[in-house]
Scaffold this motif. Structure first.
Motif, short mmCIF file in Angstrom:
data_model
loop_
_atom_site.label_atom_id
_atom_site.label_comp_id
_atom_site.label_asym_id
_atom_site.label_seq_id
_atom_site.Cartn_x
_atom_site.Cartn_y
_atom_site.Cartn_z
N MET A 79 0.86 -1.13 -0.07
CA MET A 79 0.14 0.02 0.01
C MET A 79 0.78 1.29 0.04
O MET A 79 1.80 1.41 0.82
CB MET A 79 -0.90 -0.09 1.26
CG MET A 79 -1.79 1.23 1.59
SD MET A 79 -2.69 1.27 2.92
CE MET A 79 -3.74 -0.20 2.84
N ARG A 80 0.54 2.02 -0.73
CA ARG A 80 1.28 3.32 -1.01
C ARG A 80 0.96 4.33 0.16
O ARG A 80 -0.16 4.10 0.66
CB ARG A 80 0.99 4.06 -2.23
CG ARG A 80 1.55 3.50 -3.41
CD ARG A 80 1.23 4.25 -4.73
NE ARG A 80 1.60 3.81 -5.94
CZ ARG A 80 1.32 4.11 -7.20
NH1 ARG A 80 0.51 5.15 -7.09
NH2 ARG A 80 1.64 3.41 -7.97
N LEU A 81 1.92 5.10 0.60
CA LEU A 81 1.37 5.99 1.65
C LEU A 81 0.52 6.79 1.37
O LEU A 81 -0.48 7.31 2.33
CB LEU A 81 2.90 6.73 1.91
CG LEU A 81 3.14 7.55 3.45
CD1 LEU A 81 2.48 6.56 4.48
CD2 LEU A 81 4.34 8.22 3.68
N THR A 82 0.25 7.48 0.23
CA THR A 82 -0.73 8.28 -0.17
C THR A 82 -2.12 7.47 -0.09
O THR A 82 -2.93 8.01 0.57
CB THR A 82 -0.64 8.97 -1.43
OG1 THR A 82 -0.31 7.88 -2.31
CG2 THR A 82 0.58 9.74 -1.59
N ASP A 83 -2.11 6.36 -0.35
CA ASP A 83 -3.48 5.51 -0.25
C ASP A 83 -3.69 5.32 1.53
O ASP A 83 -4.94 5.45 1.57
CB ASP A 83 -3.18 4.21 -0.88
CG ASP A 83 -3.08 4.25 -2.46
OD1 ASP A 83 -3.50 5.19 -2.85
OD2 ASP A 83 -2.58 3.22 -2.84
N TRP B 251 -3.01 7.37 3.93
CA TRP B 251 -3.29 8.47 4.39
C TRP B 251 -5.02 9.00 3.81
O TRP B 251 -5.78 9.56 4.51
CB TRP B 251 -2.43 9.92 4.01
CG TRP B 251 -1.44 9.83 4.76
CD1 TRP B 251 -0.15 9.59 4.43
CD2 TRP B 251 -1.51 9.88 6.32
NE1 TRP B 251 0.62 9.30 5.44
CE2 TRP B 251 0.20 9.89 6.58
CE3 TRP B 251 -2.33 10.24 7.24
CZ2 TRP B 251 0.47 9.96 7.92
CZ3 TRP B 251 -1.98 10.14 8.59
CH2 TRP B 251 -0.47 10.02 9.21
N GLN C 23 5.84 -1.12 7.66
CA GLN C 23 5.15 -0.98 6.50
C GLN C 23 3.70 -0.55 6.45
O GLN C 23 3.05 -0.81 7.53
CB GLN C 23 4.91 -2.65 5.64
CG GLN C 23 6.40 -3.00 5.49
CD GLN C 23 6.15 -4.54 4.82
OE1 GLN C 23 4.90 -5.22 4.77
NE2 GLN C 23 7.11 -4.98 4.32
N THR C 24 3.11 0.29 5.38
CA THR C 24 1.88 0.81 5.54
C THR C 24 0.77 -0.01 5.54
O THR C 24 -0.11 0.23 6.52
CB THR C 24 1.72 1.88 4.20
OG1 THR C 24 1.77 1.27 3.18
CG2 THR C 24 2.54 2.97 4.34
#
Length: 66
Positions: free
Chosen positions: A1-5, A7, A45-46
Motif C-alpha cells: 500500500m502506498r503512503l498516499t493511499d 492517508w 510497512q504501511t
C-alpha cells in the motif's frame, strides 16, 4: 500500500482533520505501543500499520476499506 493511499483511507475513516490527530496522538497496542506517525517514521510497512488501524477501530473502518 502506498503512503498516499494509507492517508486517503485514514481520512475517509476519521475525516481529514481528525485523521491527523489520531495518527499523532493515539497509541496502538498493535504497533507495539507506538502511534501511527511513530510507526511510519520507524519504517513500518504501511499495510501493517493499516491492519493495526483496522484492528484498533473495527467499528469505524467500513468493509470496503479493510
Amino acid at each position: 500500500m502506498r503512503l498516499t493511499d494509507f492517508w486517503d483511507r485514514l481520512d475517509q475513516v476519521f475525516g481529514p482533520g481528525y485523521a491527523r490527530s489520531v495518527a499523532h496522538d493515539q497509541v496502538l497496542s498493535q504497533l507495539n505501543g507506538r502511534t501511527i506517525e511513530q510507526a511510519l517514521a520507524a519504517g513500518e510497512q504501511t499495510v501493517r500499520v493499516w491492519r493495526a488501524v483496522v484492528a484498533a477501530y473495527p467499528d469505524r473502518v467500513p468493509p470496503k476499506l479493510r
